[in-house]
Scaffold this active site. Structure first.
Site, PDB file in Angstrom:
ATOM      1  N   CYS A  16       0.868  -1.186   0.000  1.00 35.62           N
ATOM      2  CA  CYS A  16       0.000   0.000   0.000  1.00 35.62           C
ATOM      3  C   CYS A  16       0.903   1.234   0.000  1.00 35.62           C
ATOM      4  O   CYS A  16       2.078   1.130  -0.369  1.00 35.62           O
ATOM      5  CB  CYS A  16      -0.980  -0.024   1.167  1.00 35.62           C
ATOM      6  SG  CYS A  16      -0.205  -0.017   2.801  1.00 35.62           S
ATOM      7  N   ASN A  49       2.309   1.425   4.329  1.00 36.67           N
ATOM      8  CA  ASN A  49       2.603   0.159   5.025  1.00 36.67           C
ATOM      9  C   ASN A  49       2.305   0.245   6.525  1.00 36.67           C
ATOM     10  O   ASN A  49       2.976  -0.373   7.345  1.00 36.67           O
ATOM     11  CB  ASN A  49       4.055  -0.297   4.780  1.00 36.67           C
ATOM     12  CG  ASN A  49       4.357  -1.735   5.198  1.00 36.67           C
ATOM     13  OD1 ASN A  49       5.484  -2.053   5.586  1.00 36.67           O
ATOM     14  ND2 ASN A  49       3.383  -2.622   5.150  1.00 36.67           N
ATOM     15  N   CYS A  54      -1.407   0.776   7.366  1.00 39.64           N
ATOM     16  CA  CYS A  54      -2.847   0.493   7.509  1.00 39.64           C
ATOM     17  C   CYS A  54      -3.262  -0.745   6.707  1.00 39.64           C
ATOM     18  O   CYS A  54      -3.491  -1.815   7.281  1.00 39.64           O
ATOM     19  CB  CYS A  54      -3.684   1.689   7.074  1.00 39.64           C
ATOM     20  SG  CYS A  54      -3.439   3.176   8.069  1.00 39.64           S
ATOM     21  N   ARG A  55      -3.332  -0.610   5.381  1.00 37.93           N
ATOM     22  CA  ARG A  55      -3.934  -1.684   4.583  1.00 37.93           C
ATOM     23  C   ARG A  55      -3.025  -2.891   4.402  1.00 37.93           C
ATOM     24  O   ARG A  55      -3.453  -4.031   4.621  1.00 37.93           O
ATOM     25  CB  ARG A  55      -4.358  -1.135   3.211  1.00 37.93           C
ATOM     26  CG  ARG A  55      -5.497  -0.138   3.299  1.00 37.93           C
ATOM     27  CD  ARG A  55      -5.639   0.651   2.008  1.00 37.93           C
ATOM     28  NE  ARG A  55      -4.490   1.516   1.789  1.00 37.93           N
ATOM     29  CZ  ARG A  55      -4.268   2.230   0.696  1.00 37.93           C
ATOM     30  NH1 ARG A  55      -5.118   2.146  -0.317  1.00 37.93           N
ATOM     31  NH2 ARG A  55      -3.221   3.012   0.589  1.00 37.93           N
ATOM     32  N   SER A  56      -1.772  -2.673   3.965  1.00 35.89           N
ATOM     33  CA  SER A  56      -0.937  -3.853   3.670  1.00 35.89           C
ATOM     34  C   SER A  56      -0.532  -4.634   4.929  1.00 35.89           C
ATOM     35  O   SER A  56      -0.486  -5.871   4.868  1.00 35.89           O
ATOM     36  CB  SER A  56       0.266  -3.496   2.794  1.00 35.89           C
ATOM     37  OG  SER A  56       1.128  -2.588   3.408  1.00 35.89           O
ATOM     38  N   ASP A  94      -8.206   3.757   0.995  1.00 35.79           N
ATOM     39  CA  ASP A  94      -7.247   4.231   2.003  1.00 35.79           C
ATOM     40  C   ASP A  94      -8.016   4.739   3.224  1.00 35.79           C
ATOM     41  O   ASP A  94      -8.791   5.690   3.120  1.00 35.79           O
ATOM     42  CB  ASP A  94      -6.431   5.366   1.363  1.00 35.79           C
ATOM     43  CG  ASP A  94      -5.336   5.879   2.285  1.00 35.79           C
ATOM     44  OD1 ASP A  94      -5.355   5.546   3.486  1.00 35.79           O
ATOM     45  OD2 ASP A  94      -4.469   6.613   1.793  1.00 35.79           O
TER      46      ASP A  94
HETATM   47  P1  4NP Z   1      -1.781   2.792   4.061  1.00 40.12           P
HETATM   48  O1  4NP Z   1      -2.427   4.147   4.639  1.00 40.12           O
HETATM   49  O2  4NP Z   1      -1.239   3.134   2.693  1.00 40.12           O
HETATM   50  O3  4NP Z   1      -2.920   1.857   4.017  1.00 40.12           O
HETATM   51  O4  4NP Z   1      -0.691   2.400   5.039  1.00 40.12           O
HETATM   52  C1  4NP Z   1      -1.765   5.364   4.680  1.00 40.12           C
HETATM   53  C2  4NP Z   1      -0.838   5.596   5.655  1.00 40.12           C
HETATM   54  C3  4NP Z   1      -0.202   6.824   5.710  1.00 40.12           C
HETATM   55  C4  4NP Z   1      -0.496   7.806   4.788  1.00 40.12           C
HETATM   56  C5  4NP Z   1      -1.426   7.546   3.796  1.00 40.12           C
HETATM   57  C6  4NP Z   1      -2.051   6.336   3.739  1.00 40.12           C
HETATM   58  N1  4NP Z   1       0.140   9.071   4.858  1.00 40.12           N
HETATM   59  O5  4NP Z   1      -0.230   9.954   4.079  1.00 40.12           O
HETATM   60  O6  4NP Z   1       1.024   9.248   5.700  1.00 40.12           O
END
Ligand code: 4NP
Length: 174
Positions: free
Chosen positions: A11, A14, A16-18, A128
């Site tokens: 993602c 790294n 939240c989703r992955s 997201d």
């Molecule tokens: P992820 O979520 O891609 O599912 O880990 C996010 C985590 C952090 C951010 C965006 C999405 N960020 O903008 O910091």
């Protein structure tokens, strides 16, 4: 086939989703007794959160369904991931586009959206949840649990036990 199958979930951050996909798919694999045959990792296309544990909201939502994400730590995708992983499964179209740009011409593994394996046709991407509500983290889990079940079935039937699961007359995809 004696070699293990290596799966990388990707993602943006790294956190939240992955890592959620990592933890959920790991439990499916462990429960199927396949933890030596299917190896799992996760990574982000971005580097902002490298070294950090998963977002506390992701950990809490996952814990509510019995998944422990606390030992995972964020890392960024690296070029050598294409040497190692048979399946590279991004959560959304932007992650996929970023990975397509990194993809070496020789890569013969599977690079495609994780939800291509899901039964639920309503979502092509895992949304997201970072800037949203807790409900977003529950949706992430719903989508990932669905896709994990079908990914495990696919890897099992394709690489681990293709003879006994794909007998003539078997219904496809059942
Ligand atoms: P992820 O979520 O891609 O599912 O880990 C996010 C985590 C952090 C951010 C965006 C999405 N960020 O903008 O910091």
């Amino acid at each position: 086939m004696s070699e293990s199958i290596q799966v990388l979930f990707v993602c943006l951050g790294n956190i939240c989703r992955s890592p959620t996909a990592h933890g959920v798919f790991m439990r499916h694999v462990n429960e199927a007794g396949l933890k030596k045959r299917i190896l799992i990792d996760s990574a982000g296309t971005g580097d902002w959160h490298v070294g950090r544990p998963p977002d506390s909201r992701a950990q809490k939502a996952a814990k509510g369904r019995g998944y422990d994400l606390s030992r995972l730590r964020a890392r960024q995708v690296r070029p050598s991931d294409f040497d190692k992983f048979h399946y590279i499964l991004p959560m959304d179209e932007q992650n996929l586009a970023d990975l397509e740009r990194m993809r070496p011409a020789w890569y013969a593994g599977h690079l495609g959206l994780f939800l291509d394996f899901a039964a639920n046709p309503d979502y092509q991407e895992v949304p997201d949840p970072y800037y949203g509500s807790n409900r977003g983290f529950e949706l992430v889990l719903d989508l990932i649990e669905d896709a994990s079940r079908n990914l495990l079935r696919h890897i099992h039937d394709t690489h681990i036990d293709p003879i006994f699961t794909n007998l003539p007359g078997d219904s496809v995809g059942g």
